[in-house]
Write a protein that holds these residues in place. Structure first.
Motif, PDB file in Angstrom:
ATOM      1  N   LEU A   1     -28.056 -34.162 -68.851  1.00 52.05           N
ATOM      2  CA  LEU A   1     -29.382 -33.588 -69.046  1.00 52.05           C
ATOM      3  C   LEU A   1     -29.227 -32.091 -69.294  1.00 52.05           C
ATOM      4  N   PRO A   2     -30.076 -31.510 -70.118  1.00 53.52           N
ATOM      5  CA  PRO A   2     -29.954 -30.083 -70.437  1.00 53.52           C
ATOM      6  C   PRO A   2     -30.528 -29.194 -69.334  1.00 53.52           C
ATOM      7  N   ILE A   3     -30.002 -29.340 -68.126  1.00 57.15           N
ATOM      8  CA  ILE A   3     -30.457 -28.552 -66.987  1.00 57.15           C
ATOM      9  C   ILE A   3     -29.482 -27.393 -66.796  1.00 57.15           C
ATOM     10  N   ASP A   4     -29.971 -26.205 -66.972  1.00 58.15           N
ATOM     11  CA  ASP A   4     -29.119 -25.023 -66.937  1.00 58.15           C
ATOM     12  C   ASP A   4     -28.975 -24.509 -65.507  1.00 58.15           C
ATOM     13  N   LEU A   5     -28.434 -25.366 -64.655  1.00 61.84           N
ATOM     14  CA  LEU A   5     -28.157 -25.030 -63.268  1.00 61.84           C
ATOM     15  C   LEU A   5     -26.783 -25.590 -62.915  1.00 61.84           C
ATOM     16  N   PRO A   6     -26.073 -24.993 -61.982  1.00 63.78           N
ATOM     17  CA  PRO A   6     -24.748 -25.498 -61.621  1.00 63.78           C
ATOM     18  C   PRO A   6     -24.830 -26.877 -60.958  1.00 63.78           C
ATOM     19  N   TYR A   7     -24.145 -27.844 -61.546  1.00 70.52           N
ATOM     20  CA  TYR A   7     -24.131 -29.210 -61.025  1.00 70.52           C
ATOM     21  C   TYR A   7     -23.212 -29.295 -59.814  1.00 70.52           C
ATOM     22  N   ILE A   8     -23.691 -29.907 -58.712  1.00 71.20           N
ATOM     23  CA  ILE A   8     -22.864 -29.986 -57.508  1.00 71.20           C
ATOM     24  C   ILE A   8     -22.644 -31.405 -57.005  1.00 71.20           C
ATOM     25  N   GLY A   9     -23.288 -32.407 -57.589  1.00 68.64           N
ATOM     26  CA  GLY A   9     -23.064 -33.764 -57.123  1.00 68.64           C
ATOM     27  C   GLY A   9     -24.194 -34.693 -57.490  1.00 68.64           C
ATOM     28  N   CYS A  10     -24.203 -35.867 -56.876  1.00 66.63           N
ATOM     29  CA  CYS A  10     -25.200 -36.899 -57.175  1.00 66.63           C
ATOM     30  C   CYS A  10     -25.713 -37.494 -55.868  1.00 66.63           C
ATOM     31  N   VAL A  11     -26.979 -37.864 -55.847  1.00 70.43           N
ATOM     32  CA  VAL A  11     -27.577 -38.494 -54.671  1.00 70.43           C
ATOM     33  C   VAL A  11     -26.806 -39.773 -54.328  1.00 70.43           C
ATOM     34  N   ARG A  12     -26.482 -39.922 -53.069  1.00 72.70           N
ATOM     35  CA  ARG A  12     -25.830 -41.146 -52.605  1.00 72.70           C
ATOM     36  C   ARG A  12     -26.893 -42.162 -52.223  1.00 72.70           C
ATOM     37  N   SER A  13     -26.818 -43.333 -52.816  1.00 73.14           N
ATOM     38  CA  SER A  13     -27.773 -44.379 -52.462  1.00 73.14           C
ATOM     39  C   SER A  13     -27.478 -44.914 -51.069  1.00 73.14           C
ATOM     40  N   ARG A  14     -28.508 -45.485 -50.442  1.00 76.12           N
ATOM     41  CA  ARG A  14     -28.355 -46.061 -49.110  1.00 76.12           C
ATOM     42  C   ARG A  14     -28.817 -47.511 -49.129  1.00 76.12           C
ATOM     43  N   ARG A  15     -28.091 -48.343 -48.421  1.00 75.09           N
ATOM     44  CA  ARG A  15     -28.398 -49.761 -48.389  1.00 75.09           C
ATOM     45  C   ARG A  15     -29.490 -50.044 -47.353  1.00 75.09           C
ATOM     46  N   THR A  16     -30.013 -51.250 -47.386  1.00 70.26           N
ATOM     47  CA  THR A  16     -31.124 -51.633 -46.517  1.00 70.26           C
ATOM     48  C   THR A  16     -30.816 -51.382 -45.045  1.00 70.26           C
ATOM     49  N   ASP A  17     -29.612 -51.712 -44.605  1.00 71.59           N
ATOM     50  CA  ASP A  17     -29.301 -51.563 -43.185  1.00 71.59           C
ATOM     51  C   ASP A  17     -29.074 -50.110 -42.776  1.00 71.59           C
ATOM     52  N   GLU A  18     -29.087 -49.175 -43.728  1.00 66.88           N
ATOM     53  CA  GLU A  18     -28.952 -47.752 -43.414  1.00 66.88           C
ATOM     54  C   GLU A  18     -30.306 -47.066 -43.266  1.00 66.88           C
ATOM     55  N   ILE A  19     -31.378 -47.767 -43.572  1.00 63.89           N
ATOM     56  CA  ILE A  19     -32.710 -47.167 -43.554  1.00 63.89           C
ATOM     57  C   ILE A  19     -33.567 -47.893 -42.530  1.00 63.89           C
ATOM     58  N   GLU A  20     -34.135 -47.141 -41.612  1.00 61.88           N
ATOM     59  CA  GLU A  20     -34.937 -47.756 -40.546  1.00 61.88           C
ATOM     60  C   GLU A  20     -36.251 -48.301 -41.099  1.00 61.88           C
ATOM     61  N   SER A  21     -36.985 -47.473 -41.838  1.00 61.18           N
ATOM     62  CA  SER A  21     -38.242 -47.914 -42.447  1.00 61.18           C
ATOM     63  C   SER A  21     -38.633 -46.911 -43.521  1.00 61.18           C
ATOM     64  N   SER A  22     -39.548 -47.336 -44.392  1.00 59.85           N
ATOM     65  CA  SER A  22     -39.994 -46.474 -45.480  1.00 59.85           C
ATOM     66  C   SER A  22     -41.289 -47.024 -46.052  1.00 59.85           C
ATOM     67  N   ASN A  23     -41.766 -46.392 -47.090  1.00 64.00           N
ATOM     68  CA  ASN A  23     -43.028 -46.757 -47.738  1.00 64.00           C
ATOM     69  C   ASN A  23     -42.874 -47.876 -48.759  1.00 64.00           C
ATOM     70  N   TRP A  24     -41.647 -48.348 -48.985  1.00 64.81           N
ATOM     71  CA  TRP A  24     -41.363 -49.130 -50.178  1.00 64.81           C
ATOM     72  C   TRP A  24     -41.264 -50.632 -49.919  1.00 64.81           C
ATOM     73  N   MET A  25     -41.753 -51.400 -50.887  1.00 60.10           N
ATOM     74  CA  MET A  25     -41.637 -52.848 -50.913  1.00 60.10           C
ATOM     75  C   MET A  25     -41.151 -53.266 -52.306  1.00 60.10           C
ATOM     76  N   LEU A  26     -40.656 -54.468 -52.418  1.00 60.20           N
ATOM     77  CA  LEU A  26     -40.066 -54.930 -53.672  1.00 60.20           C
ATOM     78  C   LEU A  26     -40.646 -56.280 -54.058  1.00 60.20           C
ATOM     79  N   GLY A  27     -41.071 -56.400 -55.312  1.00 57.62           N
ATOM     80  CA  GLY A  27     -41.655 -57.630 -55.804  1.00 57.62           C
ATOM     81  C   GLY A  27     -40.611 -58.677 -56.150  1.00 57.62           C
ATOM     82  N   CYS A  28     -40.678 -59.819 -55.466  1.00 57.52           N
ATOM     83  CA  CYS A  28     -39.829 -60.983 -55.765  1.00 57.52           C
ATOM     84  C   CYS A  28     -40.742 -62.168 -56.089  1.00 57.52           C
TER      85      CYS A  28
END
Length: 492
Positions: free
Chosen positions: A30-57
C-alpha cells in the motif's frame, strides 16, 4: 492524495489447505508513507474471551453449504458465536419421525471446538398442510395441524440441544418482500409462541426477536406493540435486523429510528445486526448483487460495517463464512458470493478471501478488553473526562471516527475511514491531520485494517500539548485505519 489500484495490493493464500493465520507477505504493498514495522497477529477462538462478533453459518438446512467443508477455517477467525438454522423440513421428512444425524454432527462438532451455536427454529415444513415453506420468503405455519407439529418440533429441538445451545432465534426475515402473509402481528404471535416453549424448557435461554429482513419502522412498531400488548417483551434478550445497503454506513438513520421504537417498548434491549455482508463478485445471487464487487470491496464493506456496528453498540454477525450455492425453489437461485471463504459448486471450500484476513485483524484487536469512548466533534470545549474525547479532522469529507480505550491500561485506539460512498476497488489515500482531546498514548502507531500492516508514526508527525494529541499526515481512505497505542496491538 495518493491513489492505487487494489489489484497491486493484496496477496492471498491460494488453497484451502494453506495457513489461514494471516498474509504470506512481509510488507503490504500500500502507498503508505510511514515506516513499516510489522503485521497484526491474528488470534484464534480459544485466545479470545468474548467480543462483539458472530459468524453466519446459515443455509445448512437446505444444503447450500457444508459445515464440514469449512469448519477448519472458523477457529482462526477468533469468533465464538455461530448463527445456524435448525431445519425442521430437513429433520422431519416423515411426520412424527426426526432424523437428527445431520444436525447432531454439526452442533456437537461446533461445541467441541469451543464455538457457541445461535440456532434458529425456522423455516416451515411442507409435509404438513399449511406448514409453511422451507426457503427464504416462505410463509410461517398457520394451520392448526401445522402449528401443533411445529410446537412439537420446537420442544424436541430445544430438549435435544439445551445443554449445548443457549442462543435461539425464531424466523428469518419475516418481512421479506415476496412474503405478504407474515404481518407484524402474525410474526409477533409466532415469536411469542416459540419463545414461550423455549423458555419453558430452558429458562436461561437467550432469544432473539424479529430477525427483520430490512428495516421497516412501521413493521417494527407494530411487532413491538403486539409484544407489549401480550406482555411478552421479557421473553426476548435481543432484537435482530438485517439491512443490506450498498454503502455500509448509509443506514444509520434507519437504525436510529428502529432503536427509538425498540427503546420505547423495551428500554435497554440489545440491538443485533444478525446478518450482514457484501458479495465478492458482482451480478451473483442475493442482496447487493447490482454492483461490480471484487474481493477488495467486499473486505472494505465487511469491516466498515463491523466497526460501525461496534461504534454504535450493536452486536454484529458476518454473513457468512462461505459462498452459498443456492438452488431449488427459493427466491435466490444463484451462487451467493458473500462468503469470506470461496466455495466450489459442490460446496467444497477453496480458499480464504481477502475479507477473511481483514476480519481476522478486526477480531484480533477489538475484543472485551476495550470499551468505547463517547466521541464528539471538536466544535466546542469538552471538560476532561475519562470516557469522553473530542476530535477534529481537517477535511470536508464525511469520516467515521470511533474511539476506544483498554479497560486496564486506559491506552487508546481510534478507528476512522471515509464513509461517504460505496467501497471502491481503488485506494485514494488522503493525508489528514487528526486532533483528539483527552488522548492517552505512549507510542502511537498506524494500522491498516485490510492488510494488517502496522506502521510507525514518526516523532515529527505527532505531538502532545496538555491532553491534546495532534497527528499529522495520517493516510485515511474508504477502509478502516487505526491510530492506536502500540501496546494494544499484537504483532508478528
Amino acid at each position: 492524495m495518493t491513489s492505487v489500484r487494489s489489484d497491486r495490493t493484496f496477496y492471498v493464500s491460494p488453497r484451502a489447505s494453506d495457513n489461514v493465520d494471516g498474509f504470506h507477505i512481509k510488507k503490504p504493498d500500500l502507498p503508505i508513507d510511514l515506516p513499516y514495522i510489522g503485521c497484526v497477529r491474528s488470534r484464534r477462538t480459544d485466545e479470545i474471551e468474548s467480543s462483539n462478533w458472530m459468524l453466519g453459518c446459515e443455509t445448512l438446512d437446505r444444503d447450500y453449504a457444508d459445515y464440514h467443508q469449512y469448519k477448519e477455517y472458523i477457529s482462526a477467525l477468533g469468533i465464538k458465536v455461530l448463527r445456524m438454522q435448525g431445519g425442521w423440513a430437513k429433520t422431519e421428512k416423515v411426520q412424527g419421525i426426526y432424523d437428527w444425524t445431520w444436525m447432531d454432527n454439526i452442533i456437537h462438532d461446533a461445541v467441541d471446538r469451543g464455538f457457541m451455536p445461535w440456532l434458529q427454529t425456522g423455516y416451515g415444513n411442507p409435509i404438513y398442510p399449511g406448514g409453511g415453506g422451507e426457503n427464504l420468503g416462505a410463509g410461517m405455519p398457520l394451520s392448526q395441524e401445522a402449528l401443533a407439529a411445529y410446537e412439537n418440533w420446537v420442544v424436541a429441538l430445544v430438549t435435544r440441544y439445551k445443554e449445548k445451545v443457549k442462543d435461539w432465534e425464531v424466523w428469518n426475515e419475516p418481512n421479506f418482500s415476496d412474503n405478504l402473509v407474515n404481518t407484524p402481528e402474525i410474526t409477533a404471535d409466532f415469536n411469542i409462541r416459540t419463545a414461550t416453549i423455549i423458555k419453558r424448557i430452558q429458562p436461561d435461554a437467550r432469544i432473539s426477536a424479529l430477525a427483520l429482513g430490512h428495516i421497516d419502522v412501521e413493521y417494527v412498531e407494530r411487532f413491538f406493540a403486539y409484544l407489549s400488548e401480550k406482555k411478552s417483551i421479557e421473553l426476548f434478550h435481543n432484537v435482530t435486523y438485517h439491512d443490506y445497503v450498498y454503502n455500509p454506513d448509509a443506514n444509520k438513520l434507519a437504525v436510529y429510528k428502529m432503536r427509538q421504537i425498540v427503546e420505547k417498548f423495551a428500554p435497554g434491549m440489545i440491538m443485533r445486526q444478525g446478518e450482514n455482508g457484501a458479495p465478492s463478485v458482482g451480478g451473483t445471487g442475493g442482496a447487493l448483487s447490482n454492483y461490480n464487487w471484487c474481493e477488495v470491496t467486499q473486505a472494505k464493506w465487511d469491516i466498515r460495517r463491523m466497526l460501525e456496528n461496534l461504534g454504535n453498540d450493536i452486536e454484529c454477525s458476518i454473513f457468512g463464512i462461505i459462498d452459498m450455492n443456492y438452488s431449488g425453489n427459493g427466491p435466490i437461485r444463484r451462487k451467493n458470493t458473500k462468503g469470506i471463504v470461496e466455495s466450489a459448486f459442490d460446496n467444497q471450500a477453496v480458499r480464504p478471501k481477502i475479507a477473511y484476513y481483514a476480519i481476522q485483524h478486526v477480531t484480533s484487536i477489538f475484543d472485551h478488553t476495550l470499551e468505547r469512548l463517547k466521541m464528539l466533534k471538536h466544535t466546542y470545549h469538552i471538560a476532561p473526562s475519562g470516557s469522553r474525547s473530542a476530535y477534529s479532522l481537517n477535511t470536508d469529507r464525511s469520516i467515521s471516527v470511533y474511539g476506544y480505550r483498554n479497560k486496564d491500561s486506559q491506552k487508546q485506539l481510534y478507528a476512522m475511514w471515509a464513509d461517504d460512498a460505496i467501497p471502491r476497488d481503488e485506494h485514494e489515500l488522503n493525508c489528514l491531520e487528526f486532533n483528539v482531546e483527552n488522548g492517552n498514548f505512549d507510542e502511537p502507531v498506524y494500522v491498516d485494517m485490510i492488510t494488517g500492516g502496522v506502521y510507525e508514526i514518526p516523532a515529527e508527525q505527532w505531538r502532545k500539548q496538555g491532553d491534546v494529541y495532534t497527528f499529522k499526515n495520517i493516510p485515511v481512505y474508504d477502509s478502516p485505519i487505526l491510530v492506536v497505542d502500540r501496546t494494544l496491538i499484537s504483532m508478528k
